[in-house]
Design an enzyme around this catalytic site. Structure first.
Site, short mmCIF file in Angstrom:
data_model
loop_
_atom_site.label_atom_id
_atom_site.label_comp_id
_atom_site.label_asym_id
_atom_site.label_seq_id
_atom_site.Cartn_x
_atom_site.Cartn_y
_atom_site.Cartn_z
N ASP A 1 0.81 -1.17 -0.09
CA ASP A 1 -0.10 0.12 -0.10
C ASP A 1 0.78 1.41 0.05
O ASP A 1 1.96 1.30 0.52
CB ASP A 1 -0.80 0.17 1.35
CG ASP A 1 -1.98 -1.05 1.27
OD1 ASP A 1 -2.19 -1.67 0.44
OD2 ASP A 1 -2.28 -1.39 2.32
N ARG A 2 0.22 2.21 -0.53
CA ARG A 2 1.15 3.72 -0.61
C ARG A 2 1.88 3.90 0.71
O ARG A 2 2.89 4.37 0.60
CB ARG A 2 0.02 4.90 -1.18
CG ARG A 2 0.76 6.05 -1.45
CD ARG A 2 -0.11 6.95 -1.83
NE ARG A 2 0.78 8.05 -2.37
CZ ARG A 2 0.24 8.91 -3.36
NH1 ARG A 2 -0.64 8.67 -4.03
NH2 ARG A 2 1.25 9.94 -4.07
#
Length: 241
Positions: free
Chosen positions: A57-58
């Protein structure tokens, strides 16, 4: 380190393992406006020489692997999909879990009302997360996770299901950042500061370790905790002491 300053953990002719910083996309998003780790690597190694094996995830930091050729991509992807990779994460969660060790096997599916969100549901795909408490603080708990499946947002969804969402998780908990003043009763701003800055304002989740065997070589790739998480833990340990 490569030209952009991103830390290389392991590199050989077949793949490269990076310590991904938080807030950096693993691969380009649909709009393609923001820089991604894959784009950074392609600029250095060439567009046809970097292949996506898995994603983070970012806002999740830590170990991520990219293949350098199609054959390696096929092999590594099969390892990840076949659950032949040991994947360990460290995260800070809200509150204190009921049990210090355990296993969550709640199925996960896409949320019917929100495209970017997942949820536990009996109709979802099998999902398995093992967890262990590493350290307890007054409001938070440091935990280690091993994921045996690779569902989108798996740890985040499972911890929400347990009632102990990951700190600063806007999708599955609270996006509220952590300030020193919330930890210390007698905190005062320095004369140089106009306003207090949060000590942590992003998802408190870190991909710490990947273990796998590739071409008869055993790899144990670890990424140290990033500066923001280390600083927060240091402050909370001082207060606990």
């Amino acid at each position: 380190m490569i030209k952009t300053g991103v830390e290389v953990l392991v590199e050989n002719d077949c793949f490269i393992a990076i310590n991904k910083p938080a807030r950096l996309l693993s691969i380009p998003d649909r709009e393609g406006k923001d820089i991604s780790l894959k784009k950074i690597l392609e600029e250095q190694y060439g567009k046809g020489n970097i292949f996506t094996v898995h994603r983070l995830d970012r806002d999740t930091s830590g170990v991520i692997v990219f293949a350098k050729d199609e054959a390696t991509h096929k092999q590594l992807s099969a390892l990840f999909e076949g659950r032949d990779v040991e994947k360990y994460y460290v995260g800070l969660v809200q509150g204190t879990p009921f049990s210090d060790k355990g296993s969550i096997e709640e199925p996960i599916m896409e949320h019917p009302g929100k495209i970017t969100k997942m949820m536990t549901h009996q109709k979802g795909k099998p999902s398995h997360t093992e967890y262990e408490v590493l350290e307890k603080f007054r409001r938070y708990t440091l935990m280690r996770f091993q994921i045996h499946t690779g569902r989108t947002h798996q740890i985040r969804v499972h911890m929400q299901h347990m009632g102990n969402s990951i700190v600063c998780d806007e999708l599955y908990g609270s996006a509220e950042p952590i300030f020193i003043s919330a930890l210390k009763n007698n905190y005062h701003l320095s004369k140089k500061e106009d306003a207090e800055r949060p000590i942590l304002s992003r998802l408190a989740l870190h991909s710490q370790q990947l273990k796998f065997t590739f071409n008869d070589v055993e790899y144990n790739i670890e990424a140290p905790l990033p500066k923001d998480l280390r600083a927060l833990l240091q402050q909370m340990r001082k207060l606990k002491a």
